[in-house]
Design an enzyme around this catalytic site. Structure first.
Site, PDB file in Angstrom:
ATOM      1  N   LYS A 123       0.852  -1.190   0.000  1.00 41.37           N
ATOM      2  CA  LYS A 123       0.000   0.000   0.000  1.00 41.37           C
ATOM      3  C   LYS A 123       0.890   1.242   0.000  1.00 41.37           C
ATOM      4  O   LYS A 123       1.994   1.172   0.483  1.00 41.37           O
ATOM      5  CB  LYS A 123      -0.896   0.019   1.252  1.00 41.37           C
ATOM      6  N   HIS A 175      -6.681 -13.515  -7.742  1.00 44.68           N
ATOM      7  CA  HIS A 175      -7.494 -12.524  -7.036  1.00 44.68           C
ATOM      8  C   HIS A 175      -8.907 -12.557  -7.601  1.00 44.68           C
ATOM      9  O   HIS A 175      -9.099 -12.730  -8.799  1.00 44.68           O
ATOM     10  CB  HIS A 175      -6.889 -11.124  -7.189  1.00 44.68           C
TER      11      HIS A 175
END
EC number: 4.1.1.39
Length: 449
Positions: free
Chosen positions: A168, A287
């Site tokens: 992140k 994902h």
């Protein structure tokens, strides 16, 4: 005028497609649909309509029906039960003959079963709750490139869950700063770091630069820790050719694992990638971006357990599976149900956990479930207990949000995990003593404290 036993015109679906006395075959693909008919439409007609529209039927009788054997090819609604506690909702069970489907194609399976029928006028809502894939069909798929045991052998890591972290902020970092964050997390004690699902090849960070800096980070962290490390390099792209170009480059860099967004990328692309990964020794992380568009509504769409089964057939070594704790929705029993469907070889029917059919995977490799989404070190005892050893626990903000930085965040996660695994192996109750276990570990680890 034609009078060869052919009568044009519309007739009720249930006359042909509702067959309550049908005995299902071992080779049939079985589907459980949650059907909400429009007012005035009987459940039998609604169930038969689903069977018809997802197999051989159309809205009227056609003369070419006489050129084939409908009895051999039609889908059949063979059982209907009312949903307890819901008004005007039914579970309709449909059996499809195996010959309706192309071998080894999840794309074709879904096009048939859910391709057309969801817009049907007689239904207010429709949800595919579960599929039974017979061995005769699952054996036409390669399945996961490697599976759980081969992955452990490649990584030389046993007896504990694996630890991951999503880098992140997911968008906006330069490739070099991104690689630095990867290195710090791996150096601190994580097994994997991860590209976020929407990191592909944007103007601020092109894919090739990211791959190179991440590879450098992996090698540096491996050299310093003596452990095998990996970073899920997201190879998802706008075309299959571009995707394969990226995967090939990842392989040339010596990366151990690549990643794909299987719903936005599509099942055809995913199966292609899974075959390449097995042939070239790459692990494949999956994902599930976009899954909630399909599976969030309780009465319409498709349950995630169906998407999970489809992924095991199409191919993937890891897949995100919700957390039961954290920020993203997931009911405990239901989540454990599809976690078993991903990992185990044989899963008994268990309606309490949402499993409508007994599923036999006949030795197809398993997929490791990934728990991610708003989890942190205080969730570690619960996660270790719920998911067991064959899982990846993925902390994004739970690592990078550490007040001292990325590496101490990774250290805190690793210490917490090792403490929980040791406590479990000593026979302690993680559910009851979890917080105490973490507090004890924190005495020895300033990063965790």
């Amino acid at each position: 005028k034609a009078s060869v036993g052919f009568k044009a015109g519309v007739k009720d679906y249930r006359l042909t497609y509702y067959t309550p006395d049908y005995e299902t075959k071992d080779t049939d693909i079985l589907a459980a649909f949650r059907v909400t008919p429009q007012p005035g439409v009987p459940a039998e007609e609604a169930g038969a309509a689903v069977a018809a529209e997802s197999s051989t039927g159309t809205w009227t009788t056609v003369w070419t029906d006489g050129l084939t054997s409908l009895d051999r090819y039609k889908g059949r609604c063979y059982h209907i039960e009312a949903v307890v506690g819901e008004e005007n909702q039914y579970i309709c069970y449909v059996a499809y003959p195996l010959d309706l489907f192309e071998e080894g194609s999840v794309t074709n399976m879904f096009t048939s079963i859910v391709g057309n029928v969801f817009g049907f006028k007689a239904l207010r809502a429709l949800r595919l709750e579960d599929l039974r894939i017979p061995p005769a069909y699952s054996k036409t798929f390669q399945g996961p490139p490697h599976g759980i045991q081969v992955e452990r052998d490649k990584l030389n890591k046993y007896g504990r869950p694996l630890l991951g972290c999503t880098i992140k902020p997911k968008l906006g970092l330069s490739a070099k700063n991104y690689g630095r964050a990867v290195y710090e997390c791996l150096r601190g004690g994580l097994d994997f770091t991860k590209d976020d699902e929407n990191v592909n090849s944007q103007p601020f960070m092109r894919w090739r630069d990211r791959f190179v800096f991440c590879a450098e980070a992996i090698y540096k962290a491996q050299a310093e820790t003596g452990e095998i490390k990996g970073h899920y390099l997201n190879a998802t792209a706008g075309t299959c050719e571009e995707m394969m170009k990226r995967v090939t480059f990842a392989r040339e860099l010596g990366a151990p694992i690549v990643m794909h967004d299987y719903l936005t990328g599509g099942f055809t692309a995913n199966t292609t990638l899974a075959h390449y990964c097995r042939d070239n020794g790459l692990l494949l992380h999956i994902h599930r971006a976009m899954h909630a568009v399909i599976d969030r509504q309780k009465n319409h769409g498709m349950h995630f357990r169906v998407l999970a089964k489809a992924l095991r057939m199409s191919g993937g070594d890891h897949i995100h599976a919700g957390t039961v704790v954290g920020k993203l929705e997931g009911e405990r029993e239901m989540t454990l149900g599809f976690v078993d469907l991903l990992r185990d070889d044989f899963i008994e029917k268990d309606r309490r956990r949402g499993i409508f059919f007994t599923q036999d995977w006949v030795s197809m490799p398993g997929v490791i479930p990934v728990a991610s989404g708003g989890i942190h070190v205080w969730h570690m005892p619960a996660l270790t207990e719920i998911f067991g050893d064959d899982s990846v626990l993925q902390f994004g903000g739970g690592t990078i949000g550490h007040p001292w930085g990325n590496a101490p965040g990774a250290v805190a996660n690793r210490v917490a995990l090792e403490a929980c695994v040791q406590a479990r192996n000593e026979g302690r109750d993680l559910a009851r003593e979890g917080n105490e276990i973490i507090r004890e570990a924190a005495k020895w680890s300033p990063e965790l404290a």
